[in-house]
Design an enzyme around this catalytic site. Structure first.
Site, mmCIF file in Angstrom:
data_model
loop_
_atom_site.group_PDB
_atom_site.id
_atom_site.type_symbol
_atom_site.label_atom_id
_atom_site.label_comp_id
_atom_site.label_asym_id
_atom_site.label_seq_id
_atom_site.Cartn_x
_atom_site.Cartn_y
_atom_site.Cartn_z
ATOM 1 N N VAL A 21 37.886 42.677 37.940
ATOM 2 C CA VAL A 21 37.213 41.476 37.439
ATOM 3 C C VAL A 21 37.729 41.121 36.044
ATOM 4 O O VAL A 21 37.802 39.947 35.674
ATOM 5 C CB VAL A 21 35.679 41.663 37.504
ATOM 6 N N ASP A 22 38.107 42.128 35.289
ATOM 7 C CA ASP A 22 38.654 41.923 33.938
ATOM 8 C C ASP A 22 39.927 41.057 34.013
ATOM 9 O O ASP A 22 40.079 40.066 33.282
ATOM 10 C CB ASP A 22 38.961 43.302 33.342
ATOM 11 N N ILE B 193 33.011 35.530 40.110
ATOM 12 C CA ILE B 193 32.281 35.282 38.855
ATOM 13 C C ILE B 193 33.002 34.268 37.958
ATOM 14 O O ILE B 193 32.356 33.573 37.177
ATOM 15 C CB ILE B 193 32.031 36.620 38.107
HETATM 16 N N1 AR6 Z 1 34.088 38.240 40.655
HETATM 17 C C1 AR6 Z 1 33.066 39.123 40.822
HETATM 18 N N2 AR6 Z 1 33.237 40.449 40.985
HETATM 19 C C2 AR6 Z 1 34.507 40.918 41.011
HETATM 20 C C3 AR6 Z 1 35.635 40.079 40.853
HETATM 21 C C4 AR6 Z 1 35.393 38.690 40.672
HETATM 22 N N3 AR6 Z 1 36.376 37.810 40.505
HETATM 23 N N4 AR6 Z 1 36.753 40.845 40.940
HETATM 24 C C5 AR6 Z 1 36.344 42.113 41.164
HETATM 25 N N5 AR6 Z 1 34.988 42.152 41.209
HETATM 26 P P1 AR6 Z 1 36.274 46.610 38.389
HETATM 27 P P2 AR6 Z 1 35.060 48.680 36.654
HETATM 28 C C6 AR6 Z 1 34.095 43.320 41.400
HETATM 29 O O1 AR6 Z 1 37.247 47.592 38.894
HETATM 30 O O2 AR6 Z 1 34.799 49.556 37.824
HETATM 31 C C7 AR6 Z 1 39.596 47.052 34.718
HETATM 32 O O3 AR6 Z 1 40.953 47.346 34.815
HETATM 33 C C8 AR6 Z 1 34.658 44.506 42.154
HETATM 34 O O4 AR6 Z 1 34.560 44.310 43.545
HETATM 35 O O5 AR6 Z 1 36.746 45.256 38.022
HETATM 36 O O6 AR6 Z 1 33.966 48.498 35.636
HETATM 37 C C9 AR6 Z 1 39.061 47.155 33.294
HETATM 38 O O7 AR6 Z 1 40.029 46.775 32.340
HETATM 39 C C10 AR6 Z 1 33.736 45.630 41.677
HETATM 40 O O8 AR6 Z 1 32.570 45.701 42.494
HETATM 41 O O9 AR6 Z 1 35.505 47.192 37.047
HETATM 42 C C11 AR6 Z 1 38.715 48.598 33.175
HETATM 43 O O10 AR6 Z 1 39.833 49.389 32.850
HETATM 44 C C12 AR6 Z 1 33.294 45.182 40.286
HETATM 45 O O11 AR6 Z 1 33.800 43.847 40.134
HETATM 46 C C13 AR6 Z 1 38.238 48.960 34.565
HETATM 47 O O12 AR6 Z 1 38.866 48.026 35.443
HETATM 48 C C14 AR6 Z 1 33.811 46.023 39.156
HETATM 49 O O13 AR6 Z 1 35.100 46.505 39.452
HETATM 50 C C15 AR6 Z 1 36.751 48.784 34.701
HETATM 51 O O14 AR6 Z 1 36.337 49.264 35.944
#
Ligand code: AR6
Length: 180
Positions: free
Chosen positions: A41-42, A19
Site C-alpha cells: 500500500v505504501d 485506498i
Molecule cells: N489499498 C488498500 N489496501 C492495500 C492496497 C491498496 N492500494 N495495497 C495493498 N493493500 P503492506 P505492511 C493492503 O504489505 O504489512 C511496505 O513495503 C494489503 O493487502 O502494504 O504494514 C512498507 O514500506 C495488506 O492487507 O503493509 C513497509 O516496509 C495491507 O494493505 C511494509 O511494506 C498492508 O500490507 C509494511 O508492511
C-alpha cells in the site's frame, strides 16, 4: 451485486477497494520507519501522490514503530496522508498487539490535531509485515471504536481491505466481536 461495503454504525465503515482512490480528509499509509516509500500500500500511495510525497517525507526524519506523521496528499484525492509504522510480526510476544493498536490510536490523534473529520485505514502490518489478519482486524476495530467513544471530532472512519477475501474475513471478525 457483490458486497463491497458495510456500515458498522454511523461512523465506522468496512470496505473493499483501493485506498488511493478515496476522497477523505486523510488516508493512512502502512509505511516503514524511513517514511521514504516501499511496496504494498505504501508503494501504491507514493505512486498516486506523486514524487512530492517522498520529497516532503525526507524532512520528517522517519517515524517510530507505533507512531504516525502527517503529509499533504499532493495528487491524491485525499487531502492528507498519515503515515504510520506497524510492527513486524514475530510471534506475538514482542509487543506486536500494543504497537499495532498504537498505530491506529496515534493516526486518529494526528487527524484530530489537524482538525480532520474523515480518515481511511488499510489493514496495517498484515501484508509484508506478516501480522495475522483476523487478530489485526480485532485490534483495528476495538481501537477505532474506543477512540470514537472518547472523541467526537472524527465523523467517519473507513477500514478498507484490498482483497475481497480480507473484506469477508474482516466482516466475520466484526460479527464475532459483536456477538461476544
Ligand atoms: N489499498 C488498500 N489496501 C492495500 C492496497 C491498496 N492500494 N495495497 C495493498 N493493500 P503492506 P505492511 C493492503 O504489505 O504489512 C511496505 O513495503 C494489503 O493487502 O502494504 O504494514 C512498507 O514500506 C495488506 O492487507 O503493509 C513497509 O516496509 C495491507 O494493505 C511494509 O511494506 C498492508 O500490507 C509494511 O508492511
Amino acid at each position: 451485486m457483490e458486497d463491497r461495503g458495510f456500515n458498522i454504525d454511523s461512523k465506522i465503515h468496512l470496505e473493499q477497494g483501493d485506498i488511493t482512490l478515496l476522497k477523505v480528509d486523510a488516508i493512512v499509509n502502512a509505511a516503514n520507519n524511513s517514511l521514504l516509500g516501499g511496496g504494498g500500500v505504501d508503494g501504491a500511495i507514493h505512486r498516486a501522490a506523486g514524487p512530492q510525497l517522498l520529497e516532503f517525507n525526507r524532512k520528517l526524519g522517519g517515524c517510530n514503530t507505533g507512531d504516525a506523521k502527517i503529509s499533504p496528499g499532493f495528487n491524491l484525492p485525499a487531502q492528507f496522508v498519515i503515515s504510520t509504522v506497524g510492527p513486524i510480526w514475530k510471534d506475538g510476544s514482542h509487543h506486536e498487539d500494543d504497537l499495532l493498536a498504537s498505530c491506529y490510536h496515534r493516526s486518529l490523534e494526528v487527524a484530530v490535531e489537524n482538525n480532520l473529520t474523515s480518515i481511511a485505514f488499510p489493514s496495517i502490518s498484515t501484508g509484508v509485515y506478516g501480522f495475522p489478519f483476523e487478530r489485526a482486524c480485532k485490534i483495528a476495530l476495538s481501537t477505532v471504536n474506543a477512540f470514537l467513544n472518547d472523541n467526537q471530532t472524527i465523523q467517519k472512519v473507513i477500514l478498507i481491505t484490498f482483497s475481497h477475501e480480507d473484506y469477508l474475513a474482516m466482516k466475520k471478525v466484526y460479527a464475532q466481536m459483536k456477538a461476544q
